[in-house]
Write a protein that holds these residues in place. Structure first.
Motif, mmCIF file in Angstrom:
data_model
loop_
_atom_site.group_PDB
_atom_site.id
_atom_site.type_symbol
_atom_site.label_atom_id
_atom_site.label_comp_id
_atom_site.label_asym_id
_atom_site.label_seq_id
_atom_site.Cartn_x
_atom_site.Cartn_y
_atom_site.Cartn_z
ATOM 1 N N ILE A 254 0.857 -1.188 0.000
ATOM 2 C CA ILE A 254 0.000 0.000 0.000
ATOM 3 C C ILE A 254 0.889 1.233 0.000
ATOM 4 N N THR A 255 0.638 2.133 -0.941
ATOM 5 C CA THR A 255 1.388 3.392 -1.012
ATOM 6 C C THR A 255 0.410 4.553 -0.847
ATOM 7 N N GLY A 256 0.954 5.769 -0.822
ATOM 8 C CA GLY A 256 0.099 6.946 -0.820
ATOM 9 C C GLY A 256 -0.543 7.135 -2.186
ATOM 10 N N HIS A 257 -1.588 7.941 -2.229
ATOM 11 C CA HIS A 257 -2.296 8.182 -3.483
ATOM 12 C C HIS A 257 -1.360 8.838 -4.500
ATOM 13 N N ALA A 258 -1.389 8.326 -5.722
ATOM 14 C CA ALA A 258 -0.675 8.893 -6.883
ATOM 15 C C ALA A 258 0.834 8.740 -6.820
ATOM 16 N N GLU A 259 1.355 8.026 -5.826
ATOM 17 C CA GLU A 259 2.811 7.931 -5.696
ATOM 18 C C GLU A 259 3.448 7.022 -6.745
ATOM 19 N N LEU A 260 2.672 6.134 -7.360
ATOM 20 C CA LEU A 260 3.238 5.208 -8.347
ATOM 21 C C LEU A 260 2.802 5.547 -9.769
ATOM 22 N N SER A 261 2.315 6.750 -9.975
ATOM 23 C CA SER A 261 1.916 7.175 -11.318
ATOM 24 C C SER A 261 3.101 7.088 -12.275
ATOM 25 N N GLY A 262 2.881 6.406 -13.399
ATOM 26 C CA GLY A 262 3.929 6.276 -14.410
ATOM 27 C C GLY A 262 4.879 5.109 -14.187
ATOM 28 N N GLN A 263 4.726 4.379 -13.081
ATOM 29 C CA GLN A 263 5.613 3.246 -12.813
ATOM 30 C C GLN A 263 5.097 1.973 -13.480
ATOM 31 N N ASN A 264 6.011 1.075 -13.810
ATOM 32 C CA ASN A 264 5.653 -0.229 -14.366
ATOM 33 C C ASN A 264 5.233 -1.143 -13.211
ATOM 34 N N LEU A 265 3.955 -1.499 -13.187
ATOM 35 C CA LEU A 265 3.421 -2.318 -12.095
ATOM 36 C C LEU A 265 3.023 -3.712 -12.570
ATOM 37 N N SER A 266 3.649 -4.159 -13.644
ATOM 38 C CA SER A 266 3.237 -5.427 -14.261
ATOM 39 C C SER A 266 3.477 -6.632 -13.353
ATOM 40 N N GLN A 267 4.370 -6.502 -12.369
ATOM 41 C CA GLN A 267 4.621 -7.625 -11.463
ATOM 42 C C GLN A 267 3.530 -7.756 -10.396
ATOM 43 N N PHE A 268 2.750 -6.702 -10.244
ATOM 44 C CA PHE A 268 1.713 -6.696 -9.210
ATOM 45 C C PHE A 268 0.323 -6.812 -9.827
ATOM 46 N N GLN A 269 -0.591 -7.316 -9.038
ATOM 47 C CA GLN A 269 -2.003 -7.265 -9.374
ATOM 48 C C GLN A 269 -2.548 -5.984 -8.734
ATOM 49 N N THR A 270 -3.051 -5.076 -9.562
ATOM 50 C CA THR A 270 -3.574 -3.807 -9.065
ATOM 51 C C THR A 270 -5.046 -3.974 -8.710
ATOM 52 N N LYS A 271 -5.391 -3.657 -7.477
ATOM 53 C CA LYS A 271 -6.777 -3.782 -7.019
ATOM 54 C C LYS A 271 -7.288 -2.406 -6.590
ATOM 55 N N VAL A 272 -8.461 -2.068 -7.060
ATOM 56 C CA VAL A 272 -9.049 -0.760 -6.760
ATOM 57 C C VAL A 272 -10.273 -0.956 -5.876
ATOM 58 N N PHE A 273 -10.189 -0.491 -4.659
ATOM 59 C CA PHE A 273 -11.297 -0.532 -3.710
ATOM 60 C C PHE A 273 -11.874 0.867 -3.566
ATOM 61 N N PRO A 274 -13.076 0.990 -3.024
ATOM 62 C CA PRO A 274 -13.611 2.330 -2.758
ATOM 63 C C PRO A 274 -12.685 3.163 -1.876
ATOM 64 N N GLU A 275 -11.952 2.496 -0.983
ATOM 65 C CA GLU A 275 -11.097 3.233 -0.058
ATOM 66 C C GLU A 275 -9.730 3.585 -0.629
ATOM 67 N N SER A 276 -9.182 2.740 -1.498
ATOM 68 C CA SER A 276 -7.809 2.961 -1.967
ATOM 69 C C SER A 276 -7.442 1.971 -3.066
ATOM 70 N N VAL A 277 -6.368 2.279 -3.764
ATOM 71 C CA VAL A 277 -5.728 1.340 -4.690
ATOM 72 C C VAL A 277 -4.645 0.592 -3.918
ATOM 73 N N VAL A 278 -4.572 -0.744 -4.085
ATOM 74 C CA VAL A 278 -3.524 -1.533 -3.445
ATOM 75 C C VAL A 278 -2.902 -2.457 -4.489
ATOM 76 N N TYR A 279 -1.749 -3.026 -4.154
ATOM 77 C CA TYR A 279 -0.994 -3.855 -5.089
ATOM 78 C C TYR A 279 -0.662 -5.180 -4.410
ATOM 79 N N GLN A 280 -0.964 -6.268 -5.121
ATOM 80 C CA GLN A 280 -0.754 -7.601 -4.561
ATOM 81 C C GLN A 280 0.265 -8.369 -5.384
ATOM 82 N N LYS A 281 1.177 -9.035 -4.690
ATOM 83 C CA LYS A 281 2.192 -9.830 -5.373
ATOM 84 C C LYS A 281 1.579 -11.122 -5.898
ATOM 85 N N ILE A 282 1.675 -11.325 -7.193
ATOM 86 C CA ILE A 282 1.206 -12.560 -7.829
ATOM 87 C C ILE A 282 2.392 -13.214 -8.522
ATOM 88 N N THR A 283 2.686 -14.450 -8.159
ATOM 89 C CA THR A 283 3.767 -15.168 -8.833
ATOM 90 C C THR A 283 3.186 -16.043 -9.930
#
Length: 370
Positions: A254-283
């Motif tokens: 979990i990061t702050g809002h907008a802190e990963l804008s423009g980053q390559n997040l292909s290694q993570f599963q991006t999940k968007v909840f009403p409360e926040s965006v979070v990133y989950q490690k998927i192998t």
């Protein structure tokens, strides 16, 4: 005494590059004058008159250089924090993510979480309080709550566990009464909570992790909020790679809002909840494994490899639905974009304009307590 005009443009740029190389911190144009003042303070303290000599001290690989970097970093980093900062993200942790992790770890009863950039300790102690409340028998669990920061002075305050009322500006009185003792107008965290958290002085950008002698490995959850806003994009990418390796499969970042804008997040599963965006490690070996959806997974927009792609494809649909939850999801998506980003499907309004519209509409329904 050195003043902000005593440093040439060339030397200021050299300092900026050296700081980025050592810490990953980005010194912006508007911060150059402040940087000169901080350099002047350190030079006065160690009785140096020539800026070039101070630059050479930082550049050298000596014990004196190592100690001076610690002092300079204390001036360069922001130690502002407070308990349960960002109510929405802590609601998500309390109601969805931590219960999911606890359920997954029922057999091993081992849970490892990290607050990266923990400053004076309010965030890891907030996590400790949450886990104390969520775990049925906390004493039966092997819990690791790790707070790490590059700022040694902030960590000293964290280890003391003594806070002024300003650190509780978003905290219910019941929490303060249950987990803190008021002594001489300051709040001392209870020993039982204090003992749940370990602190470590660590440079996220420069130091190697995970490794065999590091606590930063096999983590179920990493919070790194309001840290990357100070980093160069290349430094963010480098730390993200370390975080990915330090997380267990299905672990969360979990990061702050907008802190990963423009980053390559292909290694993570991006999940968007009403409360926040979070990133989950998927192998790779887990991607196609069928499993029951947790409550948290039932409540997010399907992931895509690119956060920007996810935003542009889902924003229009989310905003068109007259539904409070979807409006919140859209708001969190917008916060991941640079403010000037235009959304073609919505009349080329910018992300900043849409955020203002949504916040205005949602404010009467969800008003944060003062």
């Amino acid at each position: 005494m050195l003043n902000s005009k005593s440093l040439s443009k060339e030397l200021i740029e050299a300092f900026i590059q050296l700081i980025a190389k050592h810490t990953g911190l980005e010194i912006r144009e508007r911060d150059k004058a402040t940087l000169s003042e901080k350099i002047a303070l350190r030079m006065k303290d160690i009785k140096l008159d020539v800026p070039e000599s101070y630059y050479q001290l930082l550049k050298s690989s000596t014990s004196e250089s190592y100690q001076e970097w610690k002092k300079l970093v204390n001036l360069l980093t922001n130690s502002e924090s407070y308990f349960f900062r960002d109510k929405d993200q802590f609601d998500l942790l309390r109601n969805h993510l931590l219960p999911e992790l606890i359920k997954c770890k029922e057999n091993s009863k081992t849970l490892r979480v990290c607050s990266a950039g923990c400053s004076s300790g309010e965030e890891p102690y907030s996590l400790a309080i949450l886990l104390e409340e969520l775990l049925p028998n906390p004493e039966e669990w092997n819990l690791t709550i790790l707070g790490i920061d590059i700022n040694q002075e902030a960590l000293h305050k964290a280890e003391l566990g003594i806070y002024r009322p300003w650190s509780f500006r978003r905290v219910e009185k019941e929490i303060m009464q249950q987990y803190f003792q008021l002594i001489n107008h300051q709040y001392h965290i209870n020993t039982s909570i204090k003992q749940m958290v370990k602190f470590q002085n660590l440079n996220l950008f420069k130091e190697v992790f995970p490794c065999s002698n590091s606590e930063l490995q096999d983590l179920d959850l990493i919070l790194c909020r309001n840290v990357f806003i100070y980093f160069e994009p290349s430094a963010i990418a480098k730390v993200l790679e370390k975080f990915y390796k330090a997380l267990q499969p299905l672990g969360y970042l979990i990061t702050g809002h907008a802190e990963l804008s423009g980053q390559n997040l292909s290694q993570f599963q991006t999940k968007v909840f009403p409360e926040s965006v979070v990133y989950q490690k998927i192998t790779d070996h887990l991607i196609d494994t069928p499993k029951l959806l947790s409550p948290a997974e039932q409540n997010h927009i399907p992931e895509k490899q690119s956060l920007l792609q996810l935003n542009k494809e889902d924003l229009g649909n989310a905003l068109e639905k007259n539904n409070i939850k979807m409006q919140q999801v859209a708001l969190n998506l917008l916060k991941q974009l640079p403010p000037e980003t235009q959304i073609p499907k919505l009349g080329n309004l910018t992300a900043a304009q849409l955020i203002l519209q949504l916040e205005k509409g949602l404010k009467p329904v969800y008003q944060e307590p003062q």
